[in-house]
Write an enzyme that holds these catalytic residues in place. Structure first.
Site, PDB file in Angstrom:
ATOM      1  N   CYS A  58      12.741  21.534  20.112  1.00 22.45           N
ATOM      2  CA  CYS A  58      13.077  20.541  19.083  1.00 22.45           C
ATOM      3  C   CYS A  58      11.945  19.520  18.944  1.00 22.45           C
ATOM      4  CB  CYS A  58      14.410  19.888  19.421  1.00 22.45           C
ATOM      5  SG  CYS A  58      15.037  18.790  18.130  1.00 22.45           S
ATOM      6  N   ASP A  78      20.810  26.599  11.697  1.00 21.27           N
ATOM      7  CA  ASP A  78      20.328  25.315  12.216  1.00 21.27           C
ATOM      8  C   ASP A  78      20.380  24.272  11.100  1.00 21.27           C
ATOM      9  OD1 ASP A  78      18.866  23.174  13.257  1.00 21.27           O
ATOM     10  OD2 ASP A  78      17.527  24.486  14.375  1.00 21.27           O
ATOM     11  N   HIS A 137      21.217  25.097  16.256  1.00 20.56           N
ATOM     12  CA  HIS A 137      20.177  24.322  16.919  1.00 20.56           C
ATOM     13  C   HIS A 137      20.528  24.099  18.397  1.00 20.56           C
ATOM     14  CE1 HIS A 137      16.690  21.625  16.570  1.00 20.56           C
ATOM     15  NE2 HIS A 137      17.295  20.887  17.485  1.00 20.56           N
TER      16      HIS A 137
END
Length: 247
Positions: free
Chosen positions: A134, A181, A214
């Site tokens: 991330c 995501d 995610h």
């Protein structure tokens, strides 16, 4: 991470109870979690954490997983003591936007240089790779566009809109994304794919995992749903195989 005008939460997912196999060390001006294999191979991997910081047990688990495959792995505090994001805080406020601005994943050179020196001088590392999640995925993209001596990178759901126009990678890079995501829509992945086709001269691979969300590689329990487990395991295996191939 924040998603355009309307921020979406980077869900902490399943915070695993994990003590870790490594130790905490001081690396110049920052702290780090260091994990060493039983036999030194001369190979090392730098792990760049997400917004939940270097102390998140899940990321330490992944760091130890990398070590288990023959690498000295180090998870530094790339926030340099500023503190991680608190999951109890509200993503949907201006505070999060200001918070993340003060922690620019493309301005980590001072910390990254310190870790490189530590690995080479204190750990005898000769071949070094980088993995990030991330926020840390953005960091990986920056590193692979800047440091020609980092032999390989794995960018795991790094927010594409924060990559800017840097697509001339120095060394082989694997990009892992999730189909569902909310922070990284598939059109962003398509844009990245096109830009890399136009500008990148080294080996790269972009892989999107169907049905995943995610954080699935490091913040989702393997047993949370039977249909997810194979993808979690496959993504982790891809990560290790990429490092094995190029580091």
């Amino acid at each position: 991470m924040a998603n355009e005008a309307q921020p979406c939460p980077c869900d902490i997912g399943d915070r695993i109870e994990y003590g870790g196999l490594g130790q905490e060390v001081q690396v110049e001006h920052i702290k780090a979690y260091l994990s060493k294999p039983p036999v030194d191979t001369g190979k090392a991997v730098i792990v760049i954490h997400d917004i939940f910081g270097w102390e998140l047990p899940n990321t330490r688990y992944i760091t130890d997983m990398i070590t288990g495959n023959g690498y000295t792995a180090i998870l530094p505090d790339f926030f340099a003591g500023q503190g991680a994001w608190n999951p109890a805080d509200d993503f949907f406020t201006p505070f999060f936007a200001e918070w993340v601005k003060s922690r620019n994943a493309r301005k980590i050179d001072k910390e990254f240089d310190a870790v490189l020196r530590y690995l080479r001088q204190q750990c005898g590392a000769q071949r070094i790779g980088v993995v990030g999640f991330c926020w840390g995925g953005i960091g990986v993209h920056h590193v692979m566009s800047t440091y020609s001596d980092v032999r390989a990178g794995v960018c795991v759901y790094g927010v594409v809109k924060d990559f800017g126009d840097i697509y001339n990678l120095k060394n082989p890079t694997l990009f892992i994304f999730a189909e569902n995501d909310i922070a990284i829509p598939l059109e962003h992945v398509a844009q990245l794919t096109q830009k890399l086709k136009e500008h990148c001269k080294v080996e790269y691979h972009i892989k999107t995992f169907p049905g995943q969300t995610h954080g699935f590689v490091h913040r989702k329990r393997e047993d949370c749903a039977p249909e997810d487990k194979p993808y979690i395991e496959e993504a982790r295996r891809d990560l290790i195989e990429w490092l094995n191939k190029y580091v």
